[in-house]
Design a protein around this motif. Structure first.
Motif, PDB file in Angstrom:
ATOM      1  N   PRO A  22       0.803  -1.223   0.000  1.00  0.00           N
ATOM      2  CA  PRO A  22       0.000   0.000   0.000  1.00  0.00           C
ATOM      3  C   PRO A  22       0.842   1.281   0.000  1.00  0.00           C
ATOM      4  CG  PRO A  22       0.001  -0.950   2.181  1.00  0.00           C
ATOM      5  CD  PRO A  22       0.827  -1.866   1.321  1.00  0.00           C
TER       6      PRO A  22
ATOM      7  N   ARG B 188      -8.067   1.815   2.768  1.00  0.00           N
ATOM      8  CA  ARG B 188      -7.071   2.824   3.142  1.00  0.00           C
ATOM      9  C   ARG B 188      -6.049   3.055   2.037  1.00  0.00           C
ATOM     10  NH1 ARG B 188      -7.992   3.094   8.886  1.00  0.00           N
ATOM     11  NH2 ARG B 188      -8.812   1.082   9.481  1.00  0.00           N
ATOM     12  N   SER B 189      -5.781   2.005   1.230  1.00  0.00           N
ATOM     13  CA  SER B 189      -4.838   2.188   0.128  1.00  0.00           C
ATOM     14  C   SER B 189      -5.414   3.137  -0.919  1.00  0.00           C
ATOM     15  CB  SER B 189      -4.542   0.860  -0.549  1.00  0.00           C
ATOM     16  OG  SER B 189      -4.248  -0.114   0.400  1.00  0.00           O
TER      17      SER B 189
ATOM     18  N   TYR C 235       1.776  -5.528   4.065  1.00  0.00           N
ATOM     19  CA  TYR C 235       3.201  -5.274   4.280  1.00  0.00           C
ATOM     20  C   TYR C 235       3.472  -4.156   5.303  1.00  0.00           C
ATOM     21  CZ  TYR C 235       7.995  -3.795   3.377  1.00  0.00           C
ATOM     22  OH  TYR C 235       9.306  -3.440   3.539  1.00  0.00           O
ATOM     23  N   ASN C 236       2.817  -3.017   5.132  1.00  0.00           N
ATOM     24  CA  ASN C 236       3.097  -1.900   6.047  1.00  0.00           C
ATOM     25  C   ASN C 236       2.739  -2.237   7.488  1.00  0.00           C
ATOM     26  OD1 ASN C 236       3.451  -0.777   3.493  1.00  0.00           O
ATOM     27  ND2 ASN C 236       2.934   1.267   4.239  1.00  0.00           N
TER      28      ASN C 236
ATOM     29  N   VAL D  64       5.492  -4.461   8.837  1.00  0.00           N
ATOM     30  CA  VAL D  64       6.695  -3.679   9.157  1.00  0.00           C
ATOM     31  C   VAL D  64       6.495  -2.881  10.446  1.00  0.00           C
ATOM     32  CG1 VAL D  64       8.115  -1.732   8.410  1.00  0.00           C
ATOM     33  CG2 VAL D  64       7.560  -3.564   6.799  1.00  0.00           C
ATOM     34  N   ARG D  65       5.291  -2.319  10.614  1.00  0.00           N
ATOM     35  CA  ARG D  65       5.056  -1.554  11.840  1.00  0.00           C
ATOM     36  C   ARG D  65       5.199  -2.455  13.067  1.00  0.00           C
ATOM     37  NH1 ARG D  65       3.206   3.165  12.962  1.00  0.00           N
ATOM     38  NH2 ARG D  65       4.939   3.571  11.572  1.00  0.00           N
TER      39      ARG D  65
ATOM     40  N   GLN E 179       8.771  -3.024  13.603  1.00  0.00           N
ATOM     41  CA  GLN E 179       9.381  -1.800  14.156  1.00  0.00           C
ATOM     42  C   GLN E 179       9.110  -1.710  15.654  1.00  0.00           C
ATOM     43  OE1 GLN E 179       7.511   1.193  11.701  1.00  0.00           O
ATOM     44  NE2 GLN E 179       9.236   1.331  10.272  1.00  0.00           N
TER      45      GLN E 179
ATOM     46  N   ALA F 195      12.853  -3.952  12.948  1.00  0.00           N
ATOM     47  CA  ALA F 195      12.957  -3.304  11.636  1.00  0.00           C
ATOM     48  C   ALA F 195      13.247  -1.835  11.873  1.00  0.00           C
ATOM     49  CB  ALA F 195      11.665  -3.471  10.852  1.00  0.00           C
TER      50      ALA F 195
ATOM     51  N   TYR G 122      12.970   2.547   7.732  1.00  0.00           N
ATOM     52  CA  TYR G 122      12.778   2.359   6.288  1.00  0.00           C
ATOM     53  C   TYR G 122      12.281   0.957   5.943  1.00  0.00           C
ATOM     54  CZ  TYR G 122      15.506   6.588   6.573  1.00  0.00           C
ATOM     55  OH  TYR G 122      15.930   7.833   6.911  1.00  0.00           O
ATOM     56  N   GLY G 123      12.001   0.170   6.975  1.00  0.00           N
ATOM     57  CA  GLY G 123      11.442  -1.152   6.736  1.00  0.00           C
ATOM     58  C   GLY G 123      12.484  -2.247   6.582  1.00  0.00           C
TER      59      GLY G 123
ATOM     60  N   ILE H 233      14.099  -9.960  10.054  1.00  0.00           N
ATOM     61  CA  ILE H 233      13.459 -11.242   9.744  1.00  0.00           C
ATOM     62  C   ILE H 233      13.064 -11.216   8.270  1.00  0.00           C
ATOM     63  CG2 ILE H 233      11.469 -12.709  10.251  1.00  0.00           C
ATOM     64  CD1 ILE H 233      11.526 -11.608  13.067  1.00  0.00           C
TER      65      ILE H 233
ATOM     66  N   GLY I 286      -3.256  -2.890  13.958  1.00  0.00           N
ATOM     67  CA  GLY I 286      -1.919  -2.824  14.535  1.00  0.00           C
ATOM     68  C   GLY I 286      -1.744  -3.752  15.712  1.00  0.00           C
TER      69      GLY I 286
END
Lengths: 715, 516
Positions: free
Chosen positions: A157, A187-188, A271-272, A275-276, A279, A284, A287-288, A292, A360
């Motif tokens: 996204p 949301r995308s 994906y986002n 990554v969150r 993080q 992470a 910048y991602g 892993i 999340g």
């Protein structure tokens, strides 16, 4: 006129190589279509891609310059059918609609399209309406891709990924002669960001050119024996071609180290969120860049067995992050593991919830569970053994009221349902079905009218079991959008043919209002590129309904109620159809307010209506609210110690539609309501006459006041 | 980097702390989109990478809706941002309405370790709150208390009113409060430039922005008391002919003789009944109240008299045609409407929505005649045919005004009407019931008085409220002798106020029957 205008933003679609585009996801998709030489576009509105249709409509001029045909299709089925142009001709075509309901409607055309196979790239952009803010049943579009063998893209996204996916989609479609579906979640569609532009490309072959040189190929027609050949072709040629293209062009992405013991597999759209969560676990960076490995599936169908095997090689365990159910991806990967005899442990819906949006918190919990089992050393101390008690925040679950969507201030549909509530008070409760559209809000308080919705345009059809009639007639609701989408044939035609004794109310608000005010056939506005002003009443009569009542001002609650009563009690055989027409207030205000303000400024005489409630007369029973629910009709607490309950109060947002007064009148409620019309730029005579009667009125008022005790107003 | 290397103690990326996560929770139509665009423009202008998302669609139609954005200083490549807020991971929460602030807290978006909560205290009532026949308004105080615990930093005041006062809409004042909160590392001018660049209603937006900015920097939380309105004291003396003011003074002397705790309420009640009818009627009011007071005692703090002062006044000032006509034709009303509509000196045309039924007409007749008419279904049917229809009365027109004016002037005749007889009978029955209960069960008697709250509305609504009142009274009879009888009456009354049809009341009465 659509609710949101993209005229200004559409100019950015002209940007070329070397320029950076900044804006919303839907605009990025449109730009990508133009950069990829699309020859025709179409679709049907509905969240989350309504605005994509609005963008395309607003971009019609630019589309015309490039020789691209834009069609606002009558339904998703019509949109999908339009892709037939890519079956025989090497022209790229794209259509868009909401998923999965749009895919449901389009499924007949999609299955035929997939069987025929395509020559030009065919892209179906599906706005996946799943999770928070969704207005439909919670399902996935994924199985439609699987059953018809349409490749399914689910890009990351972010704007560059979405833009790239459009190009990949066309190329993949052409490489494998298969239509491609691209899902973008709600949301995308509205996510903002930037990407580097390319130049727009006019289609090498336009639809106009193709018309001049018609082509046909019997082998593409879905009839035996060709249909059997299509199925073999899908498996023997198209699928391997697609796998090859996906691997060679690296449509799926790998992130993170290559030699770790554990890994994550996720849909591109997740994906986002993944990554969150990484993080937050310290795994992470901003910048991602992940510690892993992540195998990001920008293509979720077909899954490529060799690519997955390479990823799983040497790993102890893999977690599949796949939103929604059933877990199609996880099941397929399990098959891969078994067939190939891989040693990797597969996790997915055992650690993440089977149903619901992957928020999340869900993502963090799922990843934490996976790491606890397969990489506990990676977890920060806090996640391994939380020791700090969470602070106790008072529970507000009983305090905060729910706030479902409802009718807007001044909505012309409110009086229809007030009338229906009043009729039911007289004649008893009736069997009522709803349909899709704003009018479905009537099933919520305060109206609580209607108990089912079976699909767009299917309100009356879903009452068909009751068409034979009985002691009380069944009532169904249908919107103008639904009527033209499918309702005329599937619902009204069905009623006529089966000699239905039921009542159908067609709510005509001049637009496809719920999806953002797009024009439909019966819209009253003049639209330069579409034919409007087609009467619903005429259409209904045209297919054989004898009992039709047209109401041109729904705010007349008394008339509305009396017409409903007549429909429910008349001896006339056959379907009883009421067409209740008044313009969507949201659109009307948008149209009229600027004109009115200008008129006032220019010195033209204008009356501006607004409603009010006399505080002393209102007793605080709120019966009016139970027949209205208008946002501008609210409550106010008085500082009078003699009064217990808050009284009705109309705030500044009132547009003076008149529903309050009409309801108070029709339901014989109370005399508290008044309408005040402020006269701007009154004429000289008017002012003189008004002055005269005002002074007489004032004289009478002071005459009476002088004879009794007058208390100073406390408020 | 391999996973083995990662096993060594690893420093989390410092830059992660630079991501600012901001959510806006609003009611559809409040301009959350405009606000989001402004914040985004501000962040980009300050060299930040910024990503915003929203959940549009039907949720915008007056429903609760959410906007979310993340921003961080722009690096070599764009950071990876999330598209949705996560519980426990929101830095700035903007709530455009008090209950939306509550919802934000409920969803875990406001946490003491990180969240700045910027919320407007005004209310946009949900349908479920407005529908209740009694008072169904949710408690802002509970949300305020939770906000004080949940938020790291709290900015709480009426941003809607502030926006309206400055001729703007709430998105401007929310934006100002955000800028003033210091939660974003950008200068004030950057925010204001974003407003200017948007180019619509700039001046008004900047005014509201500025006012909210100042508020957010100074006393950022409105004290709870500031939002409550103290009842106006009923001390200002009425004006009128000398003869009447003398009589009025005599009545106020009688009020002064009542038990002290009841005097204020009695003063209000007296005004109401005198305004409704005349000073003689005020004397009747005090007669009734004094009778109750004589049965009351200091031991109970004169609770009975206080409540009686309130509800006898309400019962005596019933809502009949004469009262409505009188209120609609008063000079003060015309002035108030002119003011409320912001009409200035422009002409205002007034339309009243009235719908008399045969019952109202019969009620206006002299009692004996009215009773006869009412007993005859044929006459009633005829009256209905003549009168029962909606009437849109244009009161700014002289003819229509005169009609209402004449009706409103029938106060002298009111005591002879059928309606008055009914009201008197009802009042007497109720008060006798109360008087009979005082000695036996004081608290029970007080609750009986309070049940008068149930009687309200016009026409059918009034009839329905009377029937609820009667049912509660019947239910009360069943518990009259019980020690906890008063509690049960209170419960019955609360149940009666819960829904229109009285389903909660039916349930409560069934419970009472089960043990009584």
């Amino acid at each position: 006129m659509a609710e949101r205008s993209f005229k200004k933003e559409v100019e950015h679609l002209r940007q070329g190589k070397g320029e950076t585009f900044t804006g919303e996801g839907i605009l990025a998709i449109t730009k990508a279509l133009l950069e990829n030489g699309v020859g025709y576009v179409g679709g049907y509105q509905g969240a989350p891609i309504s605005h994509l249709m609005d963008v395309l409509a607003d971009a019609e001029e630019l589309l015309g310059e490039l020789g691209v045909r834009f069609e606002a299709n009558a339904s998703e089925a019509a949109a999908a059918a339009m892709l037939a142009a890519s079956v025989h001709y090497p022209i790229r075509g794209a259509v868009t609609f909401k998923g999965p309901v749009g895919v449901n409607v389009a499924s007949d055309a999609l299955a035929n399209l997939a069987s025929s196979g395509v020559n030009g790239g065919a892209l179906i952009i599906v706005g996946e309406d799943y999770g928070e803010g969704s207005s439909i049943m919670q399902e996935r579009s994924h199985p439609f891709a699987m059953k018809s063998q349409i490749w399914l893209l689910d890009p990351r996204p972010s704007l560059p990924s979405i833009v790239k996916a459009v190009g990949d989609g066309f190329a993949l479609s052409e490489a494998s002669n298969t239509p491609v579906m691209m899902t973008v979640r709600i949301r995308s569609c509205h996510v903002t960001g930037s990407f580097e532009c390319s130049d727009n490309v006019a289609p090498p072959l336009t639809v106009k050119d193709a018309l001049s040189n018609p082509k046909k190929d019997f082998n593409r027609v879905v009839l035996p024996p060709a249909a059997f050949a299509h199925e073999q072709d899908k498996i023997d040629n198209r699928w391997p071609a697609a796998e090859k293209y996906i691997i060679e062009h690296k449509l799926n992405e790998m992130f993170g180290p290559s030699d770790a013991k554990i890994g994550l597999v996720c849909q591109g759209g997740m994906y986002n969120g993944v990554v969150r969560a990484l993080q937050r676990l310290g795994l992470a960076d901003i910048y991602g860049n992940s510690d892993i490995p992540v195998y990001c599936l920008n293509v979720t169908y077909p899954l490529v067995s060799d690519e997955f095997a390479a990823f799983a090689e040497g790993k102890d365990a893999v977690l599949v992050i796949e939103e929604g159910q059933p877990e199609f991806i996880e099941q397929t990967l399990s098959t891969f593991i078994l067939r190939k005899g891989l040693k990797v442990r597969l996790h997915g819906k055992d650690m993440l919830p089977m149903a619901g949006e992957y928020t999340g918190k869900v993502m963090l919990d799922g990843l934490t569970a996976f790491l606890k089992e397969h990489g506990p050393d990676l977890l920060p101390g806090q996640a391994r053994a939380p020791n700090q008690p969470a602070p106790a925040i008072p529970d507000l679950s009983k305090t905060v009221p729910t706030r479902p969507p409802g009718f807007c201030t001044g909505c012309p549909e409110r009086p229809i349902f007030a009338a229906m509530k009043l009729v039911q008070e007289e004649l008893g409760e009736h069997q009522i079905t709803g349909d899709i559209g704003c009018h479905l809000f009537a099933c919520l308080p305060p109206f609580e009218v209607g108990g089912s919705t079976m699909g767009y345009g299917l309100g009356p059809a879903s009452n068909a079991a009751f068409d034979g009639g009985g002691e009380k007639r069944a009532i169904s609701i249908l919107g103008d959008g639904g009527f033209w989408h499918n309702g005329l044939s599937s619902s009204i035609g069905n009623m006529v043919f089966n000699k239905s004794d039921s009542v159908a109310v067609i709510v005509d608000n001049y637009y496809s209002a719920a999806t953002g005010g797009q024009d439909v056939l019966s819209s009253r506005a003049d639209n330069p590129t579409k034919a409007t002003q087609n009467s619903i009443s005429d259409a209904v009569k045209g297919i054989g309904v004898k009992w039709v009542r047209q109401i041109d001002r729904t705010y007349d609650v008394t008339k509305m109620r009396d017409t409903l009563r007549e429909a429910l009690t008349t001896d006339e055989p056959g379907p009883k159809i009421i067409v209740a027409s008044s313009e969507c207030m949201l659109n009307r205000q948008r149209r009229e307010k600027p004109l009115r303000n200008k008129a006032i400024k220019d010195g033209t005489r204008v009356e501006v209506p607004r409603f009010g409630v006399d505080e002393d007369i209102c007793t605080g029973d709120h019966a009016c609210i139970r027949l209205s629910g208008c946002p501008s009709l609210s409550l106010k607490k008085l500082d009078d110690p003699l009064r217990d309950d808050p009284i009705a109060h109309i705030d500044q947002s009132c547009v003076g539609c008149g529903n309050c007064g009409e309801v108070a009148d029709a339901a014989v409620l109370c005399p508290s309501f008044y309408r005040a019309d402020v006269v701007h730029n009154a004429t000289g005579f008017e002012k003189w006459w008004q002055g005269l009667s005002t002074s007489v009125i004032r004289w009478l008022q002071s005459r009476r006041a002088a004879k009794r005790l007058e208390f100073p107003e406390t408020v | 980097m391999s996973i083995q290397q990662a096993l060594a103690p690893r420093q989390p990326d410092e830059k992660l702390n630079t991501i600012i996560k901001l959510a806006v929770l609003a009611v559809g139509g409040q301009g959350g989109g405009v606000l989001t665009n402004w914040i985004e423009a501000t962040a980009r202008s300050q060299g930040y990478a910024c990503q915003a998302t929203s959940v549009a669609g039907v949720a915008q139609r007056t429903g609760a809706t959410i906007y979310y954005m993340e921003m961080a200083p722009m690096g070599e490549v764009a950071p990876v941002f999330s598209l949705a807020p996560a519980a426990g991971d929101v830095d700035v929460m903007i709530a455009a309405e008090m209950m939306e602030a509550g919802r934000a807290i409920l969803r875990g978006f406001v946490t003491p370790d990180r969240t700045t909560l910027i919320a407007s205290t005004h209310r946009a009532l949900a349908v479920s709150e407005k529908m209740v026949p009694g008072d169904g308004i949710a408690s802002s105080e509970e949300v305020r208390a939770a906000a004080e615990v949940a938020a790291d930093k709290l900015i709480l005041f009426d941003m809607d009113r502030l926006a309206i006062e400055n001729g703007s809409v709430i998105s401007s004042s929310l934006f100002g409060a955000l800028a003033g909160s210091g939660a974003l590392p950008f200068p004030r001018a950057a925010f204001e430039d974003a407003i200017r660049a948007s180019g619509k209603g700039v001046e008004a937006s900047l005014r509201a922005f500025g006012a909210a900015f100042e508020r957010a920097q100074n006393a950022a939380v409105d004290p709870a008391e500031a939002t409550k309105v103290a009842p106006a004291p009923a001390t200002a003396a009425p004006q009128g002919p000398a003869q009447l003011t003398r009589k009025w003074e005599a009545l106020t002397t009688r009020v002064s003789a009542l038990p002290a705790p009841a005097q204020e309420m009695a003063q209000h009640g007296l005004r109401k009944v005198v305004k409704f009818q005349d000073v003689a009627y005020g004397a009747e009011y005090l007669d009734r109240l004094e009778t109750i007071a004589s049965l009351d005692e200091v031991g109970h703090g004169y609770e009975l008299t206080v409540e009686a002062a309130k509800y006898i006044a309400n019962a005596m000032a019933y809502d009949d045609v004469i009262r409505v006509a009188d209120l609609k034709t008063r000079g003060a009303r015309f002035a108030r409407i002119q003011d409320e509509m912001g009409a200035g000196d422009r002409p205002v045309a007034l339309t009243e929505f009235m719908h008399p039924r045969a019952e109202e007409i019969a009620g206006m007749l002299p009692a004996t005649m009215g009773a006869k008419v009412e007993a005859n279904p044929k006459t009633m049917a005829r009256l209905d045919r003549w009168f029962n229809k909606g009437r849109h009365v244009r009161t700014h027109k002289l003819g229509n005004f005169l009609m209402l004016y004449v009706l409103g002037g029938l106060r002298g005749y009111r005591r002879r009407t059928l309606r008055h007889r009914y009201e008197q009978e009802h009042l007497t029955r109720w008060l006798d019931n109360v008087k009979g209960a005082v000695a036996q069960n004081y608290a029970f008697a007080v609750e009986l008085v309070r049940c008068r709250r149930l009687v309200k509305g016009y026409s059918d609504t009034h009839a329905r409220s009377l029937s609820k009142f009667d049912r509660v009274m019947e239910g009360a009879e069943l518990v009259r002798t019980r020690e906890d009888g008063a509690d049960w009456v209170a419960r019955l009354r609360e149940a009666a106020l819960k829904d229109e049809k009285g389903e909660a009341l039916d349930g409560a009465i069934q419970t009472v029957r089960s043990f009584a």
